[in-house]
Design a protein around this motif. Structure first.
Motif, PDB file in Angstrom:
ATOM      1  N   THR A 136       1.019  -1.240  -0.020  1.00 52.76           N
ATOM      2  CA  THR A 136      -0.113  -0.105  -0.045  1.00 52.76           C
ATOM      3  C   THR A 136       0.759   1.261   0.068  1.00 52.76           C
ATOM      4  OG1 THR A 136      -1.856  -0.951   0.818  1.00 52.76           O
ATOM      5  CG2 THR A 136      -1.798   1.220   1.308  1.00 52.76           C
ATOM      6  N   PRO A 137       1.631   1.520   0.939  1.00 51.77           N
ATOM      7  CA  PRO A 137       2.445   2.707   0.881  1.00 51.77           C
ATOM      8  C   PRO A 137       3.262   2.976  -0.531  1.00 51.77           C
ATOM      9  CG  PRO A 137       2.814   1.543   2.871  1.00 51.77           C
ATOM     10  CD  PRO A 137       2.204   0.468   2.050  1.00 51.77           C
ATOM     11  N   PRO A 138       3.820   1.799  -0.978  1.00 48.12           N
ATOM     12  CA  PRO A 138       4.619   2.281  -2.332  1.00 48.12           C
ATOM     13  C   PRO A 138       3.644   2.577  -3.354  1.00 48.12           C
ATOM     14  CG  PRO A 138       4.965  -0.029  -1.631  1.00 48.12           C
ATOM     15  CD  PRO A 138       4.652   0.608  -0.510  1.00 48.12           C
ATOM     16  N   LEU A 139       2.329   1.762  -3.552  1.00 46.95           N
ATOM     17  CA  LEU A 139       1.352   1.923  -4.607  1.00 46.95           C
ATOM     18  C   LEU A 139       1.114   3.344  -4.398  1.00 46.95           C
ATOM     19  CD1 LEU A 139      -0.417   0.956  -6.574  1.00 46.95           C
ATOM     20  CD2 LEU A 139      -2.103   0.097  -4.909  1.00 46.95           C
ATOM     21  N   LEU A 140       0.450   4.001  -3.034  1.00 43.88           N
ATOM     22  CA  LEU A 140      -0.041   5.301  -3.118  1.00 43.88           C
ATOM     23  C   LEU A 140       1.278   6.470  -3.546  1.00 43.88           C
ATOM     24  CD1 LEU A 140      -1.835   5.323   0.217  1.00 43.88           C
ATOM     25  CD2 LEU A 140      -2.810   5.220  -1.931  1.00 43.88           C
ATOM     26  N   ALA A 141       2.632   6.070  -3.226  1.00 44.50           N
ATOM     27  CA  ALA A 141       3.525   6.917  -3.489  1.00 44.50           C
ATOM     28  C   ALA A 141       3.713   6.985  -5.121  1.00 44.50           C
ATOM     29  CB  ALA A 141       4.829   6.743  -2.764  1.00 44.50           C
ATOM     30  N   GLY A 142       3.584   5.691  -5.838  1.00 46.27           N
ATOM     31  CA  GLY A 142       3.806   5.498  -7.124  1.00 46.27           C
ATOM     32  C   GLY A 142       2.729   6.100  -7.937  1.00 46.27           C
ATOM     33  N   ILE A 143       1.626   6.197  -7.486  1.00 42.59           N
ATOM     34  CA  ILE A 143       0.409   6.883  -8.062  1.00 42.59           C
ATOM     35  C   ILE A 143       0.372   8.300  -8.114  1.00 42.59           C
ATOM     36  CG2 ILE A 143      -1.943   7.138  -7.966  1.00 42.59           C
ATOM     37  CD1 ILE A 143      -2.557   4.120  -7.265  1.00 42.59           C
ATOM     38  N   GLY A 156       8.832  16.029 -16.159  1.00 42.00           N
ATOM     39  CA  GLY A 156       7.495  15.635 -15.941  1.00 42.00           C
ATOM     40  C   GLY A 156       7.461  14.109 -16.216  1.00 42.00           C
ATOM     41  N   ARG A 157       8.027  13.718 -17.592  1.00 46.84           N
ATOM     42  CA  ARG A 157       7.951  12.306 -17.900  1.00 46.84           C
ATOM     43  C   ARG A 157       8.982  11.521 -17.059  1.00 46.84           C
ATOM     44  NH1 ARG A 157       4.890   9.887 -20.834  1.00 46.84           N
ATOM     45  NH2 ARG A 157       6.355   8.801 -22.159  1.00 46.84           N
ATOM     46  N   THR A 158       9.894  12.163 -16.416  1.00 46.08           N
ATOM     47  CA  THR A 158      10.767  11.311 -15.573  1.00 46.08           C
ATOM     48  C   THR A 158      10.244  11.075 -14.124  1.00 46.08           C
ATOM     49  OG1 THR A 158      12.856  12.298 -16.468  1.00 46.08           O
ATOM     50  CG2 THR A 158      13.007  11.363 -14.191  1.00 46.08           C
ATOM     51  N   VAL A 159       9.356  12.018 -13.621  1.00 44.49           N
ATOM     52  CA  VAL A 159       8.687  11.572 -12.306  1.00 44.49           C
ATOM     53  C   VAL A 159       7.644  10.783 -12.763  1.00 44.49           C
ATOM     54  CG1 VAL A 159       7.105  12.919 -10.807  1.00 44.49           C
ATOM     55  CG2 VAL A 159       9.238  14.149 -11.645  1.00 44.49           C
ATOM     56  N   GLN A 160       6.865  10.952 -13.638  1.00 44.90           N
ATOM     57  CA  GLN A 160       5.940   9.880 -14.216  1.00 44.90           C
ATOM     58  C   GLN A 160       6.554   8.679 -14.420  1.00 44.90           C
ATOM     59  OE1 GLN A 160       4.108  11.160 -17.940  1.00 44.90           O
ATOM     60  NE2 GLN A 160       3.077   9.204 -18.244  1.00 44.90           N
ATOM     61  N   GLY A 161       7.650   8.401 -14.987  1.00 44.46           N
ATOM     62  CA  GLY A 161       7.969   7.093 -15.207  1.00 44.46           C
ATOM     63  C   GLY A 161       8.602   6.469 -13.963  1.00 44.46           C
ATOM     64  N   ALA A 162       8.923   7.166 -13.058  1.00 41.83           N
ATOM     65  CA  ALA A 162       9.475   6.550 -11.636  1.00 41.83           C
ATOM     66  C   ALA A 162       8.189   6.141 -10.960  1.00 41.83           C
ATOM     67  CB  ALA A 162       9.966   7.816 -10.812  1.00 41.83           C
ATOM     68  N   GLY A 163       7.225   6.830 -10.826  1.00 44.80           N
ATOM     69  CA  GLY A 163       5.924   6.455 -10.228  1.00 44.80           C
ATOM     70  C   GLY A 163       5.092   5.246 -10.760  1.00 44.80           C
ATOM     71  N   SER A 164       5.348   5.199 -12.227  1.00 48.98           N
ATOM     72  CA  SER A 164       4.828   4.102 -13.090  1.00 48.98           C
ATOM     73  C   SER A 164       5.564   2.780 -12.510  1.00 48.98           C
ATOM     74  CB  SER A 164       5.051   4.285 -14.468  1.00 48.98           C
ATOM     75  OG  SER A 164       4.227   3.315 -15.279  1.00 48.98           O
ATOM     76  N   GLY A 165       6.834   2.783 -12.443  1.00 49.04           N
ATOM     77  CA  GLY A 165       7.593   1.684 -12.030  1.00 49.04           C
ATOM     78  C   GLY A 165       7.195   1.367 -10.551  1.00 49.04           C
ATOM     79  N   ILE A 166       7.085   2.207  -9.628  1.00 49.32           N
ATOM     80  CA  ILE A 166       6.913   1.904  -8.269  1.00 49.32           C
ATOM     81  C   ILE A 166       5.553   1.257  -8.366  1.00 49.32           C
ATOM     82  CG2 ILE A 166       6.329   2.937  -5.958  1.00 49.32           C
ATOM     83  CD1 ILE A 166       8.408   4.851  -6.649  1.00 49.32           C
ATOM     84  N   GLU A 167       4.466   1.780  -8.925  1.00 49.38           N
ATOM     85  CA  GLU A 167       3.037   1.189  -8.792  1.00 49.38           C
ATOM     86  C   GLU A 167       2.742  -0.023  -9.219  1.00 49.38           C
ATOM     87  OE1 GLU A 167       0.902   4.290 -10.756  1.00 49.38           O
ATOM     88  OE2 GLU A 167       0.871   3.426 -12.597  1.00 49.38           O
ATOM     89  N   GLY A 168       3.793  -0.214 -10.504  1.00 51.73           N
ATOM     90  CA  GLY A 168       3.539  -1.417 -11.257  1.00 51.73           C
ATOM     91  C   GLY A 168       3.881  -2.540 -10.627  1.00 51.73           C
TER      92      GLY A 168
END
Length: 299
Positions: free
Chosen positions: A89-96, A118-130
């Motif tokens: 849950t914590p990494p999912l919320l952070a990634g989203i 922006g794309r870099t931040v978005q990519g990091a979040g996508s990797g974490i939430e995935g």
């Protein structure tokens, strides 16, 4: 994702931590969110030639995709250990959160370098939430139902694959490319609200931190296996990376070639992406339907 995440989640969710009705609600939210991510991926590929032209950043075109992909790899590495220690849950919320913030930055970007940030931040979040959402699937759904869950994830790409490029092209032509980025955060809110039961179930690991057991292989050893193409995990990761590179390469460069070399409108150029998305989705769906089943579950 390390062994402790997958193994611990599997043990803890035997029979499912949530009632079947709650599982259905959570699945609807997960599929909706995956569909939004699929639309975003295809929409950005469709709109990016226009974005690069308007921001005078054609020389940085490929970096708009490479920075996000590289940040996503870093995000996945971070998420593996994080989910072991704290649950998904914590990494999912952070990634989203990072994913949505990155979309807002990209959508409001006044220049190409800001868009790259922006794309870099978005990519990091996508990797974490995935990573986190895969662990959450193991935490929420019993083992017999998981193949169907992943089949629904594959199906979530079908509608965006069919209408996403055309819709994104129309948005780019008539509303402006910024709405391709800004529409997703608005639509994500209802999907995220349906995940609340799953987020509560995934706040802590059922067997504690990674020290309880699991795969403790240093990540440097795993990286070495991949670079050498070592038999086993190294070869699997390397082959998946090469296939992904071919898939993403086509998705990134075809719209650019069709708009600049053939003069096609963004909607028509992006429509080409429909074919390879449908092929991938059909293969994933067939594989998921061939796994263990559970009578009466989302037939």
């Amino acid at each position: 994702m390390t062994g402790a995440s997958a193994g611990g989640a599997a043990d803890g969710s035997r029979g499912g931590l949530l009632a079947e009705r709650a599982q259905r609600t959570v699945l609807i939210g997960m599929v909706a969110y995956v569909a939004l991510g699929a639309f975003e991926s295809l929409a950005v590929s469709t709109a990016m030639p226009t974005v690069a032209a308007e921001l005078d950043g054609l020389r940085l075109y490929t970096l708009a995709f490479a920075t996000g992909s590289a940040a996503g790899v870093v995000g996945m590495l971070v998420a593996g250990r994080w989910t072991d220690r704290r649950g998904p849950t914590p990494p999912l919320l952070a990634g989203i959160s990072l994913f949505l913030v990155g979309l807002l930055v990209a959508g409001l970007a006044p220049s190409m370098p800001v868009l790259l940030a922006g794309r870099t931040v978005q990519g990091a979040g996508s990797g974490i939430e995935g990573v986190a959402i895969f662990v959450l699937v193991a935490r929420v759904f019993p083992e017999a139902r998981r193949p169907k869950v992943f089949a629904w994830f594959a199906a979530a790409w079908v509608v965006p694959g069919v209408v996403g490029p055309l819709l994104a092209g129309a948005m780019t032509q008539y509303l402006g490319w910024r709405w391709v980025f800004l529409a997703v955060p608005v639509l994500a809110v209802p999907a995220l609200l349906t995940l609340r039961p799953a987020l509560a179930a995934g706040r802590t690991g059922p067997h504690g931190p990674v020290a309880d057991g699991g795969d403790t292989t240093p990540w440097r050893d795993v990286a070495g296996q991949v670079l050498r193409g070592a038999r086993g995990l190294g070869t699997v990761v390397l082959v998946r990376a090469l296939v992904a590179a071919a898939f993403v390469g086509a998705q990134v460069l075809l719209p650019l070639a069709l708009t600049r070399e053939r003069g096609l409108a963004p909607a028509l150029a992006g429509a080409v992406l429909t074919l390879h998305v449908l092929g991938w989705s059909a293969g994933s769906w067939a594989r998921g339907r061939g796994g263990p089943s559970h009578a009466g579950f989302l037939r």
